[in-house]
Scaffold this motif. Structure first.
Motif, short mmCIF file in Angstrom:
data_model
loop_
_atom_site.label_atom_id
_atom_site.label_comp_id
_atom_site.label_asym_id
_atom_site.label_seq_id
_atom_site.Cartn_x
_atom_site.Cartn_y
_atom_site.Cartn_z
N THR A 63 50.11 -30.97 52.19
CA THR A 63 50.92 -30.93 50.97
C THR A 63 50.69 -32.18 50.14
O THR A 63 50.49 -32.10 48.92
N LEU A 64 50.69 -33.34 50.78
CA LEU A 64 50.44 -34.58 50.05
C LEU A 64 49.07 -34.55 49.38
O LEU A 64 48.91 -34.98 48.24
N ALA A 65 48.08 -34.03 50.09
CA ALA A 65 46.72 -33.98 49.55
C ALA A 65 46.64 -33.02 48.36
O ALA A 65 46.06 -33.35 47.33
N THR A 66 47.22 -31.84 48.49
CA THR A 66 47.11 -30.85 47.41
C THR A 66 47.95 -31.22 46.20
O THR A 66 47.63 -30.83 45.08
N GLU A 67 49.01 -31.99 46.39
CA GLU A 67 49.86 -32.41 45.27
C GLU A 67 49.22 -33.50 44.43
O GLU A 67 49.64 -33.76 43.31
N ARG A 68 48.19 -34.14 44.92
CA ARG A 68 47.52 -35.22 44.16
C ARG A 68 46.48 -34.61 43.23
O ARG A 68 45.29 -34.85 43.35
N VAL A 69 46.95 -33.85 42.26
CA VAL A 69 46.06 -33.12 41.37
C VAL A 69 45.31 -34.02 40.40
O VAL A 69 44.28 -33.62 39.86
N ASN A 70 45.81 -35.22 40.14
CA ASN A 70 45.14 -36.12 39.20
C ASN A 70 44.26 -37.15 39.89
O ASN A 70 43.59 -37.94 39.21
N ALA A 71 44.24 -37.17 41.19
CA ALA A 71 43.39 -38.11 41.93
C ALA A 71 41.95 -37.60 41.88
O ALA A 71 41.69 -36.43 42.14
N PRO A 72 41.00 -38.47 41.56
CA PRO A 72 39.61 -38.03 41.48
C PRO A 72 39.04 -37.64 42.84
O PRO A 72 38.16 -36.79 42.93
N VAL A 73 39.51 -38.27 43.89
CA VAL A 73 39.06 -37.98 45.26
C VAL A 73 40.29 -38.00 46.15
O VAL A 73 41.10 -38.91 46.09
N VAL A 74 40.42 -36.96 46.97
CA VAL A 74 41.48 -36.92 47.98
C VAL A 74 40.84 -36.51 49.29
O VAL A 74 40.14 -35.51 49.35
N GLN A 75 41.06 -37.30 50.30
CA GLN A 75 40.52 -36.99 51.63
C GLN A 75 41.65 -37.11 52.64
O GLN A 75 42.47 -38.02 52.56
N THR A 76 41.69 -36.18 53.58
CA THR A 76 42.68 -36.21 54.65
C THR A 76 41.96 -36.47 55.96
O THR A 76 40.94 -35.83 56.24
N VAL A 77 42.47 -37.41 56.73
CA VAL A 77 41.89 -37.74 58.03
C VAL A 77 42.97 -37.67 59.09
O VAL A 77 44.06 -38.22 58.90
N THR A 78 42.67 -36.99 60.18
CA THR A 78 43.55 -36.97 61.35
C THR A 78 42.87 -37.77 62.44
O THR A 78 41.74 -37.47 62.83
N ILE A 79 43.55 -38.80 62.91
CA ILE A 79 42.98 -39.68 63.93
C ILE A 79 43.34 -39.11 65.30
O ILE A 79 44.53 -38.99 65.63
N PRO A 80 42.33 -38.75 66.11
CA PRO A 80 42.60 -38.19 67.44
C PRO A 80 43.41 -39.14 68.33
O PRO A 80 43.19 -40.36 68.29
N GLU A 81 44.35 -38.58 69.07
CA GLU A 81 45.14 -39.30 70.07
C GLU A 81 45.97 -40.45 69.49
O GLU A 81 46.37 -41.35 70.22
N ALA A 82 46.22 -40.45 68.19
CA ALA A 82 47.02 -41.50 67.58
C ALA A 82 48.41 -40.95 67.24
O ALA A 82 48.57 -39.77 66.99
N THR A 83 49.39 -41.84 67.22
CA THR A 83 50.76 -41.46 66.90
C THR A 83 51.06 -41.79 65.43
O THR A 83 50.16 -42.16 64.68
N HIS A 84 52.33 -41.69 65.03
CA HIS A 84 52.74 -42.04 63.67
C HIS A 84 52.48 -43.52 63.39
O HIS A 84 52.19 -43.91 62.26
N ASP A 85 52.54 -44.32 64.41
CA ASP A 85 52.30 -45.76 64.31
C ASP A 85 50.82 -46.04 64.56
O ASP A 85 50.45 -46.97 65.27
#
Length: 80
Positions: free
Chosen positions: A38-60
């Motif tokens: 949702t955060l990525a798709t809502e950034r309609v004016n950003a020239p580049v949007v990339q989403t990364v999920t870090i394996p085995e990492a928590t919120h911190d």
């Protein structure tokens, strides 16, 4: 989270006009994959949007070890 809560939580995100990297941990108990999407798709004016999920990492995730994988993903994005 209700649809109205989601809309409120992303209020103002459309105004962001800079390259954006959305980072979340695979084991994040606070942010779901849908939230990052949702955060990525809502950034309609950003020239580049990339989403990364870090394996085995928590919120911190930037305090999780090893840090090298997380730092490398951020540096790769910044070098673009």
């Amino acid at each position: 989270m209700s649809l109205s809560q989601k809309r409120e939580s992303t209020k103002g995100v459309r105004d962001i006009a800079t390259p954006t990297l959305v980072v979340r941990g695979e084991l994040d108990f606070c942010s779901r994959p849908e939230d990052a999407a949702t955060l990525a798709t809502e950034r309609v004016n950003a020239p580049v949007v990339q989403t990364v999920t870090i394996p085995e990492a928590t919120h911190d995730l930037f305090n999780n070890r090893p840090r090298s994988q997380r730092i490398e993903k951020v540096l790769t994005f910044l070098r673009r």
